[in-house]
Design an enzyme around this catalytic site. Structure first.
Site, PDB file in Angstrom:
ATOM      1  N   GLN A  81       1.892 -10.737   6.351  1.00 15.94           N
ATOM      2  CA  GLN A  81       1.942  -9.199   6.631  1.00 15.94           C
ATOM      3  C   GLN A  81       2.734  -8.404   5.660  1.00 15.94           C
ATOM      4  OE1 GLN A  81       2.403  -8.884  10.724  1.00 15.94           O
ATOM      5  NE2 GLN A  81       0.356  -9.246  11.145  1.00 15.94           N
ATOM      6  N   HIS A  85       2.992  -4.955   1.230  1.00 10.62           N
ATOM      7  CA  HIS A  85       3.999  -3.971   1.035  1.00 10.62           C
ATOM      8  C   HIS A  85       4.406  -4.091  -0.415  1.00 10.62           C
ATOM      9  CE1 HIS A  85       4.219  -2.095   4.986  1.00 10.62           C
ATOM     10  NE2 HIS A  85       3.932  -3.362   5.303  1.00 10.62           N
ATOM     11  N   ARG A  86       3.473  -3.390  -1.157  1.00  8.77           N
ATOM     12  CA  ARG A  86       3.406  -3.990  -2.790  1.00  8.77           C
ATOM     13  C   ARG A  86       4.642  -3.461  -3.628  1.00  8.77           C
ATOM     14  NH1 ARG A  86      -2.101  -0.995  -3.031  1.00  8.77           N
ATOM     15  NH2 ARG A  86      -1.079   0.028  -1.338  1.00  8.77           N
ATOM     16  N   TYR A  93      10.660 -18.882  -1.733  1.00  5.55           N
ATOM     17  CA  TYR A  93      11.152 -20.232  -1.718  1.00  5.55           C
ATOM     18  C   TYR A  93       9.999 -21.080  -2.210  1.00  5.55           C
ATOM     19  CZ  TYR A  93      12.723 -25.011   0.289  1.00  5.55           C
ATOM     20  OH  TYR A  93      12.839 -26.134   0.619  1.00  5.55           O
ATOM     21  N   SER A  94      10.103 -22.190  -3.042  1.00  4.20           N
ATOM     22  CA  SER A  94       8.704 -22.910  -3.445  1.00  4.20           C
ATOM     23  C   SER A  94       8.382 -23.930  -3.165  1.00  4.20           C
ATOM     24  CB  SER A  94       8.784 -22.827  -5.190  1.00  4.20           C
ATOM     25  OG  SER A  94       7.748 -23.498  -5.729  1.00  4.20           O
ATOM     26  N   ARG A  96       5.916 -25.784  -4.437  1.00  5.27           N
ATOM     27  CA  ARG A  96       5.664 -26.569  -5.298  1.00  5.27           C
ATOM     28  C   ARG A  96       6.848 -27.324  -5.866  1.00  5.27           C
ATOM     29  NH1 ARG A  96       2.915 -23.261 -10.027  1.00  5.27           N
ATOM     30  NH2 ARG A  96       1.823 -25.524 -10.421  1.00  5.27           N
ATOM     31  N   LEU A 181      14.998   3.014  -0.921  1.00  3.21           N
ATOM     32  CA  LEU A 181      14.944   3.321   0.300  1.00  3.21           C
ATOM     33  C   LEU A 181      13.545   4.178   0.802  1.00  3.21           C
ATOM     34  CD1 LEU A 181      16.575   4.285   2.842  1.00  3.21           C
ATOM     35  CD2 LEU A 181      17.474   6.274   1.581  1.00  3.21           C
ATOM     36  N   HIS A 182      13.086   4.667   0.141  1.00  2.00           N
ATOM     37  CA  HIS A 182      11.782   5.486   0.191  1.00  2.00           C
ATOM     38  C   HIS A 182      10.752   4.313   0.735  1.00  2.00           C
ATOM     39  CE1 HIS A 182       8.176   7.900   0.102  1.00  2.00           C
ATOM     40  NE2 HIS A 182       7.705   7.087  -0.865  1.00  2.00           N
ATOM     41  N   ARG A 191       5.965  -1.010  10.242  1.00  2.00           N
ATOM     42  CA  ARG A 191       6.361  -2.458  10.990  1.00  2.00           C
ATOM     43  C   ARG A 191       7.345  -2.375  12.069  1.00  2.00           C
ATOM     44  NH1 ARG A 191       1.920  -5.120   9.261  1.00  2.00           N
ATOM     45  NH2 ARG A 191       1.550  -4.804   7.081  1.00  2.00           N
TER      46      ARG A 191
HETATM   47  C1  LIG Z   1      -0.448  -2.066  12.558  1.00  2.00           C
HETATM   48  C2  LIG Z   1      -1.162  -2.578  10.931  1.00  2.00           C
HETATM   49  C3  LIG Z   1      -2.047  -3.013  11.112  1.00  2.00           C
HETATM   50  C4  LIG Z   1      -2.803  -3.603   9.798  1.00  2.00           C
HETATM   51  N1  LIG Z   1      -4.019  -4.286   9.673  1.00  2.00           N
HETATM   52  C5  LIG Z   1      -4.471  -4.710   8.637  1.00  2.00           C
HETATM   53  C6  LIG Z   1      -5.766  -5.643   8.559  1.00  2.00           C
HETATM   54  O1  LIG Z   1      -6.308  -5.612   9.476  1.00  2.00           O
HETATM   55  N2  LIG Z   1      -6.129  -5.806   7.347  1.00  2.00           N
HETATM   56  C7  LIG Z   1      -5.663  -5.721   6.357  1.00  2.00           C
HETATM   57  O2  LIG Z   1      -5.983  -5.956   5.271  1.00  2.00           O
HETATM   58  N3  LIG Z   1      -4.314  -5.001   6.239  1.00  2.00           N
HETATM   59  C8  LIG Z   1      -3.670  -4.566   7.425  1.00  2.00           C
HETATM   60  N4  LIG Z   1      -2.711  -3.795   7.285  1.00  2.00           N
HETATM   61  C9  LIG Z   1      -1.900  -3.685   6.219  1.00  2.00           C
HETATM   62  C10 LIG Z   1      -2.253  -2.368   5.560  1.00  2.00           C
HETATM   63  O3  LIG Z   1      -3.364  -1.957   5.341  1.00  2.00           O
HETATM   64  C11 LIG Z   1      -1.227  -1.874   4.397  1.00  2.00           C
HETATM   65  O4  LIG Z   1      -1.801  -2.844   3.195  1.00  2.00           O
HETATM   66  C12 LIG Z   1       0.077  -2.287   4.599  1.00  2.00           C
HETATM   67  O5  LIG Z   1       0.689  -1.698   5.716  1.00  2.00           O
HETATM   68  C13 LIG Z   1       0.941  -1.914   3.250  1.00  2.00           C
HETATM   69  O6  LIG Z   1       0.894  -0.365   3.429  1.00  2.00           O
HETATM   70  P1  LIG Z   1       0.988   0.501   2.120  1.00  2.00           P
HETATM   71  O7  LIG Z   1      -0.047   0.296   1.113  1.00  2.00           O
HETATM   72  O8  LIG Z   1       1.219   2.020   2.377  1.00  2.00           O
HETATM   73  O9  LIG Z   1       2.467  -0.075   1.583  1.00  2.00           O
HETATM   74  P2  LIG Z   1       3.064  -0.517   0.272  1.00  2.00           P
HETATM   75  O10 LIG Z   1       2.411  -1.364  -0.499  1.00  2.00           O
HETATM   76  O11 LIG Z   1       4.583  -0.732   0.104  1.00  2.00           O
HETATM   77  O12 LIG Z   1       2.911   1.002  -0.776  1.00  2.00           O
HETATM   78  C14 LIG Z   1       3.486   2.137  -0.510  1.00  2.00           C
HETATM   79  C15 LIG Z   1       2.805   3.266  -1.023  1.00  2.00           C
HETATM   80  O13 LIG Z   1       2.762   2.918  -2.400  1.00  2.00           O
HETATM   81  C16 LIG Z   1       1.717   3.548  -2.969  1.00  2.00           C
HETATM   82  N5  LIG Z   1       0.876   2.400  -3.568  1.00  2.00           N
HETATM   83  C17 LIG Z   1       1.517   1.132  -3.639  1.00  2.00           C
HETATM   84  N6  LIG Z   1       0.718   0.423  -4.355  1.00  2.00           N
HETATM   85  C18 LIG Z   1      -0.517   1.323  -4.897  1.00  2.00           C
HETATM   86  C19 LIG Z   1      -1.480   0.866  -5.638  1.00  2.00           C
HETATM   87  N7  LIG Z   1      -1.645  -0.258  -6.239  1.00  2.00           N
HETATM   88  N8  LIG Z   1      -2.479   2.213  -5.978  1.00  2.00           N
HETATM   89  C20 LIG Z   1      -2.117   3.356  -5.279  1.00  2.00           C
HETATM   90  N9  LIG Z   1      -0.840   3.547  -4.712  1.00  2.00           N
HETATM   91  C21 LIG Z   1      -0.300   2.543  -4.323  1.00  2.00           C
HETATM   92  C22 LIG Z   1       0.738   4.052  -1.615  1.00  2.00           C
HETATM   93  O14 LIG Z   1       0.948   5.357  -1.628  1.00  2.00           O
HETATM   94  C23 LIG Z   1       1.641   3.407  -0.417  1.00  2.00           C
HETATM   95  O15 LIG Z   1       1.424   3.849   0.729  1.00  2.00           O
HETATM   96  C24 LIG Z   1      -2.102  -3.455   8.677  1.00  2.00           C
HETATM   97  C25 LIG Z   1      -0.925  -2.704   8.704  1.00  2.00           C
HETATM   98  C26 LIG Z   1      -0.345  -2.394   9.845  1.00  2.00           C
HETATM   99  C27 LIG Z   1       0.850  -1.792   9.654  1.00  2.00           C
END
Ligand SMILES: Cc1cc2nc3c(=O)[nH]c(=O)nc-3n(C[C@H](O)[C@H](O)[C@H](O)COP(=O)(O)OP(=O)(O)OC[C@H]3O[C@@H](n4cnc5c(N)ncnc54)[C@H](O)[C@@H]3O)c2cc1C
Length: 320
Positions: A81, A85-86, A93-94, A96, A181-182, A191
């Site tokens: 999960q 957060h990309r 930790y690997s 492999r 921080l953002h 989370r």
């Molecule tokens: C309660 C809950 C339930 C969830 N259930 C599911 C589920 O059932 N299935 C599932 O697959 N996921 C699920 N997720 C994951 C969710 O869909 C998001 O992938 C995850 O919370 C990361 O959010 P984010 O993309 O905003 O965050 P981050 O990846 O940290 O990104 C932060 C912000 O950066 C921007 N950003 C980052 N990368 C890109 C990009 N490549 N292109 C454009 N903008 C970008 C976006 O504005 C994004 O909001 C769940 C999450 C939560 C909290």
């Protein structure tokens, strides 16, 4: 794998979160923001006000100037999960390269609940002890059995990158996780929310403590404007416009006039004689006698003038 270090926050049964390093704090946010506004240094209270302004208006890049690096140990299903957060930089930790350790997550009996009937992504209700014991027994059986098999295959010299696949997702992994921080606040907002799974919430809450220490003004502003702030959809706004009587809005506007006056007076002392005209200038419509009574009550809250004026504008927009 690492035992729980002294300066770490213990999470779940064998995991932890440890702040390894951080760069900057509230000062770094202010410093970056002042470049865009071309202003010099200023007092702490102004720094707080500026941070609150930036948060309120979603001027986010100054918050990216603050960095956090954590060392975390968590079950693989939590990491799955977390890794969504990309924006973070991760080094894990690997399995492999290194051998897996016999460290599996066994839930606390208090966290063992039924599948929620209302929330498909949640749990609820008390589970009888017999069923809790059975669940824990299965967790243990599958973990120990798969680990024995892993050990056997490892001792036979088989490739670790392949044999790791027989280990279940309650196995602990660990990583270094760095984020600004953002994006960290965004992570915590999602989370630490009650909709997030308990097991990741524990880690998010632990990181939140570190954020609060490193950047207290930013943390406070995030709580006030993002976590506790309300945003209305077009439909909701239109309902408010139709249903909120003007007299209610006028009452609130009256309070706002008092609050702006008190805040201005708090920021720069005024003569007693100047207070009533100042209040009238803010749109206050009480008589001078009523004003004096309310002023003497000491019940007027102080806020931020700019924020109160923005609120006033929004309230006026709701009037028919
Ligand atoms: C309660 C809950 C339930 C969830 N259930 C599911 C589920 O059932 N299935 C599932 O697959 N996921 C699920 N997720 C994951 C969710 O869909 C998001 O992938 C995850 O919370 C990361 O959010 P984010 O993309 O905003 O965050 P981050 O990846 O940290 O990104 C932060 C912000 O950066 C921007 N950003 C980052 N990368 C890109 C990009 N490549 N292109 C454009 N903008 C970008 C976006 O504005 C994004 O909001 C769940 C999450 C939560 C909290």
């Amino acid at each position: 794998m690492t035992e729980i270090p002294k300066n770490a926050v213990k999470c779940l049964d064998k995991g932890f979160v440890r702040l390894v390093d951080s760069m900057g704090g509230d000062d770094a946010i202010v410093q970056a923001a002042r470049v865009s506004y071309g202003k010099g240094t200023s007092k702490v209270s102004q720094d707080r006000g500026l941070i609150r302004y930036l948060m309120r208006h979603r001027h986010t890049t100054p918050f990216e100037m603050v960095e956090f690096k954590f060392h975390c140990k968590m079950p693989i299903f939590v990491a799955r999960q977390w890794v969504r957060h990309r924006t973070a930089n991760i080094n894990e930790y690997s399995l492999r390269y290194s051998e897996a350790r016999d460290e599996f997550y066994y839930p606390d009996p208090k966290q063992i609940q039924f599948q929620s009937a209302l929330n498909k992504q949640g749990r609820s209700g008390n589970v009888p002890k017999q069923l809790t014991d059975k669940l824990l027994k299965y967790f243990k059986e599958i973990s120990e059995r798969s680990f024995d098999m892993y050990k056997e295959l490892n001792e036979a010299g088989l490739a670790r990158e392949l044999i790791r696949a027989i280990l279940p997702v309650n196995l602990y992994t660990e990583w270094y996780w760095k984020n600004d921080l953002h994006n960290l606040l965004h992570f915590i907002g999602l989370r630490s929310d009650s909709h997030a799974q308990y097991e990741i919430r524990v880690y998010s809450d632990a990181m939140a403590k570190a954020v609060k220490k490193v950047a207290p003004f930013a943390w406070e502003a995030y709580q006030d404007y993002v976590i506790s702030g309300l945003r209305f959809s077009r439909v909701e706004q239109s309902l408010l416009e139709q249903r909120l009587p003007d007299r209610v809005i006028d009452d609130i506007l009256e309070d706002v006039a008092y609050q702006i006056t008190a805040t201005l007076h708090n920021n720069k002392r005024r003569e007693d004689a100047d207070l009533f005209p100042l209040y009238q200038k803010q749109g206050g419509s009480d008589s001078e006698d009523d004003f004096k009574l309310k002023w003497a009550s000491g019940e007027i809250e102080i806020g931020n003038v700019r924020e109160l004026r923005e609120f006033k504008t929004k309230l006026k927009q709701l009037k028919k």
